[in-house]
Design a protein around this motif. Structure first.
Motif, mmCIF file in Angstrom:
data_model
loop_
_atom_site.group_PDB
_atom_site.id
_atom_site.type_symbol
_atom_site.label_atom_id
_atom_site.label_comp_id
_atom_site.label_asym_id
_atom_site.label_seq_id
_atom_site.Cartn_x
_atom_site.Cartn_y
_atom_site.Cartn_z
ATOM 1 N N ARG A 1 44.311 -28.072 13.489
ATOM 2 C CA ARG A 1 43.695 -28.374 12.204
ATOM 3 C C ARG A 1 42.183 -28.468 12.384
ATOM 4 O O ARG A 1 41.712 -29.186 13.262
ATOM 5 N N VAL A 2 41.461 -27.760 11.563
ATOM 6 C CA VAL A 2 40.002 -27.818 11.602
ATOM 7 C C VAL A 2 39.523 -28.874 10.618
ATOM 8 O O VAL A 2 38.614 -29.650 10.885
ATOM 9 N N ILE A 3 40.175 -28.885 9.452
ATOM 10 C CA ILE A 3 39.843 -29.828 8.382
ATOM 11 C C ILE A 3 41.164 -30.350 7.821
ATOM 12 O O ILE A 3 42.108 -29.581 7.635
ATOM 13 N N GLU A 4 41.197 -31.644 7.539
ATOM 14 C CA GLU A 4 42.355 -32.193 6.834
ATOM 15 C C GLU A 4 42.011 -32.283 5.354
ATOM 16 O O GLU A 4 40.870 -32.596 5.002
ATOM 17 N N SER A 5 43.008 -32.034 4.506
ATOM 18 C CA SER A 5 42.797 -32.181 3.069
ATOM 19 C C SER A 5 42.441 -33.636 2.778
ATOM 20 O O SER A 5 43.062 -34.553 3.323
ATOM 21 N N GLY A 6 41.428 -33.836 1.938
ATOM 22 C CA GLY A 6 41.026 -35.194 1.594
ATOM 23 C C GLY A 6 39.982 -35.766 2.538
ATOM 24 O O GLY A 6 39.410 -36.819 2.280
ATOM 25 N N GLN A 7 39.735 -35.063 3.641
ATOM 26 C CA GLN A 7 38.720 -35.509 4.590
ATOM 27 C C GLN A 7 37.342 -35.416 3.925
ATOM 28 O O GLN A 7 37.063 -34.451 3.223
ATOM 29 N N PRO A 8 36.481 -36.417 4.144
ATOM 30 C CA PRO A 8 35.145 -36.323 3.532
ATOM 31 C C PRO A 8 34.408 -35.104 4.061
ATOM 32 O O PRO A 8 34.647 -34.674 5.191
ATOM 33 N N SER A 9 33.511 -34.594 3.246
ATOM 34 C CA SER A 9 32.733 -33.416 3.643
ATOM 35 C C SER A 9 32.010 -33.672 4.957
ATOM 36 O O SER A 9 31.500 -34.762 5.193
ATOM 37 N N LEU A 10 31.987 -32.671 5.809
ATOM 38 C CA LEU A 10 31.254 -32.785 7.066
ATOM 39 C C LEU A 10 29.758 -32.671 6.824
ATOM 40 O O LEU A 10 28.969 -32.813 7.743
ATOM 41 N N GLY A 11 29.376 -32.402 5.596
ATOM 42 C CA GLY A 11 27.954 -32.282 5.284
ATOM 43 C C GLY A 11 27.373 -30.967 5.747
ATOM 44 O O GLY A 11 26.157 -30.787 5.773
ATOM 45 N N ALA A 12 28.214 -30.063 6.168
ATOM 46 C CA ALA A 12 27.745 -28.761 6.650
ATOM 47 C C ALA A 12 28.772 -27.719 6.264
ATOM 48 O O ALA A 12 29.962 -28.017 6.178
ATOM 49 N N ALA A 13 28.290 -26.504 6.026
ATOM 50 C CA ALA A 13 29.205 -25.402 5.739
ATOM 51 C C ALA A 13 29.884 -24.979 7.033
ATOM 52 O O ALA A 13 29.239 -24.914 8.077
ATOM 53 N N LEU A 14 31.171 -24.730 6.979
ATOM 54 C CA LEU A 14 31.887 -24.258 8.163
ATOM 55 C C LEU A 14 31.904 -22.734 8.151
ATOM 56 O O LEU A 14 32.491 -22.123 7.268
ATOM 57 N N VAL A 15 31.220 -22.160 9.114
ATOM 58 C CA VAL A 15 31.149 -20.701 9.198
ATOM 59 C C VAL A 15 31.952 -20.262 10.420
ATOM 60 O O VAL A 15 31.708 -20.762 11.525
ATOM 61 N N VAL A 16 32.901 -19.389 10.208
ATOM 62 C CA VAL A 16 33.687 -18.907 11.339
ATOM 63 C C VAL A 16 32.830 -17.916 12.126
ATOM 64 O O VAL A 16 32.379 -16.911 11.589
ATOM 65 N N VAL B 1 46.547 -20.235 1.553
ATOM 66 C CA VAL B 1 46.015 -19.726 0.288
ATOM 67 C C VAL B 1 44.793 -18.836 0.493
ATOM 68 O O VAL B 1 44.342 -18.176 -0.430
ATOM 69 N N ASP B 2 44.242 -18.836 1.680
ATOM 70 C CA ASP B 2 43.125 -17.936 1.926
ATOM 71 C C ASP B 2 42.930 -17.825 3.437
ATOM 72 O O ASP B 2 43.357 -18.696 4.187
ATOM 73 N N GLU B 3 42.310 -16.750 3.829
ATOM 74 C CA GLU B 3 41.979 -16.566 5.232
ATOM 75 C C GLU B 3 40.472 -16.431 5.342
ATOM 76 O O GLU B 3 39.852 -15.685 4.586
ATOM 77 N N ILE B 4 39.903 -17.151 6.281
ATOM 78 C CA ILE B 4 38.458 -17.102 6.459
ATOM 79 C C ILE B 4 38.198 -16.425 7.793
ATOM 80 O O ILE B 4 38.595 -16.934 8.841
ATOM 81 N N GLU B 5 37.576 -15.293 7.733
ATOM 82 C CA GLU B 5 37.357 -14.513 8.952
ATOM 83 C C GLU B 5 35.929 -14.680 9.431
ATOM 84 O O GLU B 5 35.111 -15.318 8.766
ATOM 85 N N ALA B 6 35.649 -14.103 10.566
ATOM 86 C CA ALA B 6 34.315 -14.241 11.155
ATOM 87 C C ALA B 6 33.250 -13.888 10.118
ATOM 88 O O ALA B 6 33.317 -12.831 9.489
ATOM 89 N N GLY B 7 32.309 -14.792 9.932
ATOM 90 C CA GLY B 7 31.229 -14.573 8.977
ATOM 91 C C GLY B 7 31.483 -15.216 7.629
ATOM 92 O O GLY B 7 30.560 -15.391 6.841
ATOM 93 N N ASP B 8 32.743 -15.572 7.347
ATOM 94 C CA ASP B 8 33.053 -16.220 6.078
ATOM 95 C C ASP B 8 32.800 -17.723 6.168
ATOM 96 O O ASP B 8 32.802 -18.302 7.239
ATOM 97 N N VAL B 9 32.622 -18.320 4.987
ATOM 98 C CA VAL B 9 32.331 -19.745 4.917
ATOM 99 C C VAL B 9 33.522 -20.454 4.308
ATOM 100 O O VAL B 9 34.118 -19.973 3.342
ATOM 101 N N PHE B 10 33.876 -21.604 4.853
ATOM 102 C CA PHE B 10 34.987 -22.384 4.322
ATOM 103 C C PHE B 10 34.458 -23.486 3.410
ATOM 104 O O PHE B 10 33.557 -24.223 3.789
ATOM 105 N N SER B 11 35.029 -23.544 2.184
ATOM 106 C CA SER B 11 34.818 -24.686 1.291
ATOM 107 C C SER B 11 33.350 -25.011 1.036
ATOM 108 O O SER B 11 32.935 -26.149 1.123
ATOM 109 N N LEU B 12 32.609 -23.991 0.677
ATOM 110 C CA LEU B 12 31.180 -24.176 0.435
ATOM 111 C C LEU B 12 30.901 -25.163 -0.692
ATOM 112 O O LEU B 12 29.993 -25.981 -0.619
ATOM 113 N N ASP B 13 31.730 -25.106 -1.754
ATOM 114 C CA ASP B 13 31.497 -25.996 -2.888
ATOM 115 C C ASP B 13 31.647 -27.459 -2.506
ATOM 116 O O ASP B 13 30.988 -28.326 -3.051
#
Lengths: 236, 597
Positions: free
Chosen positions: B39-54, B69-81
């Motif tokens: 697990r990289v992120i748990e649902s409900g976990q507070p924001s790390l304050g940084a965009a996660l870029v693979v 529900v989605d796949e984030i590949e190299a160069g993509d950003v996870f949960s930017l909002d």
């Protein structure tokens, strides 16, 4: 205090913090505080000198970008054409740089209370030892060596006469190589290699720092002491 | 670190940054490494304050059910909002491969929402927008349940569902599994005769029902539904006991309520239940559009377009007539003019083609089925009876022709007005324009008495004079606590515009378009048009905003306003608009030699 006194004080703080380092040895690796360092030097003999250093922290299993430190050191020996070819640092680049021992103050400050990590670590520990001895100080450095970890990681028989190269290890792990032969870049590459190899080692068991330090020193008597190394080539 | 800056430089949203900004950003990037399955992120976990870029590898985004529900590949950003808003993560992330991840603090420049698409697949941005509007908890939106033993006869459960106005019931099996039976199951299996109505409900229920924890987020609930293609989710408490039901439309986000998407859902609705659920998305979308400050005539056009789609689909799904040539369904009133308000009802009529089989009662019953379906989608049919299941509005082509001829000769003012509305404010939503009504438009101008009565009427519908404190002042001297803005503002303008439309022989379009044609035909001046159009827009805007507020408060919108709810600007605008309409009416009356008293 004079610069020299400040420098000695910084080094003393580092040495005094070794108790903190030893206290962390039985912690899981990803809860510990590490510092990954790399030197660029004029060569690898006892007459050679450091010309730049780079270091970055690993906290709780994460490389911390903001912790990066990098500095140039004006050596007391001449640069050789071979070394310039490797790291592209010239005499004129170093003319304004501070000289030892003060030049390493930011590095020692960065290392306080942290277990050291380096690739082919005897080079870094050897130069650190000399820098400390020049001040009449000495400590048994506790160090993790990613080159040593790489042998067992890839299931290869250890070759006591050579080390797996940093870029080779990174590539085999599918990891990026950060600015090669730039001290901070190599420190980053080493840090990322450590994350990957430690995660794999910790897959089925709790992995402590002691496990990593032990695996870094197959020759038992060197494990937690000053590294007395043979003279041999550093990198492939 | 150059490697990091170089990598970010070619991956959105960081492509927005110049080299100096990238170099600065690269010095504050952290790095993590995760093994496949971690697990990289748990649902409900507070924001790390940084965009996660693979950087290396691949990461999967998971909903609360653990569905990817989605796949984030190299160069993509996870949960930017999440990072932009500083919220907790709404989905979990799991490494699908050994992955190196950069944690990149967003510079202020990238904290807005104006950046290029984030994901190569485009899916990420879509999902993130979706979640933005669906951060609420399931427990706050669920509906009460009805629960029956699997052995209960279907009829009994059907009656209970009907009485409780719910589209599903939970069913417990002998081994204590929870199942669900829906309206759609009833229709598909029972109404078709496949399962007898006396059979135990367990025979048509689906076991086990898909469940979701009451603490789950609405966005996750919606994704679960989409993943599995269902419209109901059973909400369970931590012990697994059912405590509520979620329906698709309860969790539908703003994105889903986009009128275009709503329209798409309507057009694709395969069952009546689908249509009902899709139709229920309309009003929230209209309310949002009004709140967004979009011009009211544009919102009205959108509303009208979706209503057209609902009526058309309701005719397809609701009508059981087997005819070679289908009946023509007509919209009337504001829907026909494409200028409805949220409160507007759907006035309908039917024209049966020449030679249509079956007697009137069959057609009236069929129209009634369609109208009930329309009502189930949340639209109101006409309270005053202008509905396709009223014999006066459901006629054969010949009957329409006879009725129109009769009405032109009608002495009665009410009859004249009714005819004018039917003829001028009618638009087919299925089939071709109805000949007798089209012919009546051309014929109207020749019926002098008809046109004169209509003109007189349109000039005597007088708007109020204004406001005194919290009372509305009328010409009659009467003071009223409530302002009927439909009657006092909209109708005087629409009636005048209708008269102009019939005079010009072109009844197409909205009241504003009719006013334009009145200018072109020299029937009113461009000043008149500007005054009337300005006033009309103010009436519509004030009413629409008021109705949006009413709907959001869970109340029924109407054409009435309370003066004390108007702000000073609205009062001034309305007063001026009333006076503008009154002034135009007076001038036109004077020109025609009419008295307005």
């Amino acid at each position: 205090m004079t610069d020299s006194e400040v420098s000695r004080s910084t080094m003393s703080t580092f040495i005094n913090s070794q108790a903190e380092v030893w206290a962390q040895l039985d912690q899981p690796w990803d809860q510990a505080r590490l510092v990954v360092l790399d030197f660029e030097t004029t060569g690898l003999s006892s007459r050679d000198a450091i010309i730049s250093y780079g270091a970055v922290h690993i906290d709780a299993g994460r490389v911390v970008g903001r912790s990066s430190v990098y500095g140039l050191v004006r050596p007391d020996v001449a640069l050789t054409p071979d070394s310039i070819r490797v790291h592209a640092i010239r005499e004129q680049d170093l003319a304004q740089a501070p000289a030892l021992p003060e030049a390493l103050d930011p590095l020692f400050a960065s290392m306080v209370g942290r277990v050291l990590v380096a690739h082919t670590a005897w080079v870094e520990t050897g130069f650190l030892d000399r820098a400390m001895l020049a001040r009449g100080l000495s400590v048994d450095l506790t160090v993790i060596d990613t080159a040593e970890l790489a042998w067992s990681h890839f299931g290869l028989p250890r070759d006591p006469h050579r080390s797996p190269g940093l870029e080779t290890v990174a590539s085999r792990l599918g990891l990026p190589v950060f600015s090669p032969h730039y001290a901070l870049g190599d420190a980053w590459t080493t840090a990322v290699i450590l994350l990957a190899m430690a995660r794999h080692r910790a897959q089925d068991q709790t992995l402590t720092l002691r496990d990593l330090v032990t695996a870094s020193h197959p020759d038992k008597h060197r494990r937690f002491g000053v590294v007395r190394h043979p003279r041999k080539s550093r990198r492939q | 670190m150059q490697e990091i800056a170089d990598f970010l430089a070619v991956h959105p949203p960081f492509t927005e940054l110049d080299r100096a900004e990238l170099d600065k950003l690269a010095t504050v990037v952290d790095v993590q490494y995760h093994l496949a399955g971690d697990r990289v992120i748990e649902s409900g976990q507070p924001s790390l304050g940084a965009a996660l870029v693979v950087r290396v590898g691949r990461v999967e985004e998971l909903n609360s059910e653990g569905t990817v529900v989605d796949e984030i590949e190299a160069g993509d950003v996870f949960s930017l909002d999440t990072v932009r808003a500083g919220l907790s993560y709404r989905t979990a992330a799991r490494a699908a491969e050994d992955s190196l991840i950069y944690l990149v603090p967003l510079p202020d420049k990238l904290k807005g929402g104006h950046v290029a698409p984030l994901s190569s697949s485009g899916q990420l941005t879509r999902l993130e927008r979706l979640f933005d509007a669906a951060q609420g908890k399931v427990v706050d939106s669920m509906r009460p349940i009805i629960l029956y033993d699997a052995s209960t006869p279907i009829t009994e459960v059907a009656q209970a569902m009907s009485a409780a106005h719910t589209s599903c019931s939970l069913v417990t099996s002998p081994d204590n599994q929870i199942g669900v039976v829906t309206d759609s199951d009833m229709r598909r299996l029972v109404a078709s005769g496949e399962v007898p109505v006396t059979a135990p409900v367990g025979t048509i229920a689906t076991f086990p029902a898909l469940t979701i924890g009451s603490d789950a987020l609405l966005g996750d609930a919606y994704l679960s539904m989409v993943d599995v293609g269902i419209h109901h989710l059973v909400v369970v408490d931590p012990r697994g006991q059912p405590i509520g039901v979620m329906r698709t439309l309860d969790v539908a986000s703003a994105e889903l309520r986009n009128p275009l998407m709503v329209r798409g859902f309507i057009e694709r609705a395969a069952t009546q239940e689908d249509l009902v659920q899709a139709g229920a998305l309309l009003m929230p979308s209209i309310v949002e559009l009004i709140d967004s400050g979009l011009s009211i005539d544009y919102v009205a056009r959108l509303q009208s377009g979706v209503v057209d789609a609902i009526v058309r689909r309701a005719v397809t799904l609701g009508s059981t007539l087997e005819v070679s040539q289908p009946n023509v369904w007509l919209l009337q009133g504001s829907m026909a003019r494409r200028e409805p308000l949220p409160s507007s009802d759907v006035d309908t009529a039917v024209c049966r083609p020449v030679g249509a089989l079956g007697d009137a009662s069959v057609h009236l019953q069929d129209a009634s089925r369609v109208l009930r379906l329309i009502e189930h989608t949340g639209l109101a049919t006409c309270e005053k009876g202008a509905n396709a299941d009223n014999p006066l509005f459901n006629r054969t082509e010949d009957e329409w022709r006879q009725a129109v001829a009769r009405w032109f000769d009608n002495e009665d003012v009410a009859g004249v007005l009714a005819l004018a509305s039917i003829v001028a404010d009618t638009r087919p939503v299925t089939g071709q324009p109805v000949s007798p009504l089209v012919e009546a438009v051309s014929a109207a101008v020749a019926h002098e008495r008809f046109m004169r009565v209509l003109a007189r009427h349109s000039l005597t519908l007088r708007p109020p004079l204004g406001f005194v404190r919290d009372f509305v002042v009328h010409h009659s001297g009467e003071y009223r606590g409530q302002l009927d803005l439909k009657k006092g503002g909209l109708i005087p303008v629409t009636t005048l515009a209708r008269w102009l439309a019939l005079r010009t022989g072109d009844v197409s379009g909205s009241s504003l378009e009719r006013l334009d044609r009145g200018v072109e035909a020299g029937l009113i001046t461009s000043d008149h048009r500007d005054m009337l159009a300005g006033a009309y827009t103010i009436f519509m805007t004030v009413l629409a905003k008021q109705q949006a507020r009413t709907i959001k408060a869970g109340e029924k919108p109407s054409g009435f306003l309370r003066p004390d709810q108007l702000d000073p600007l609205q009062r001034r605008q309305l007063r001026e608009a009333f006076r503008a309409v009154d002034a135009v009416q007076s001038e036109l009356a004077a020109r025609a030699g009419m008295s307005r008293l």
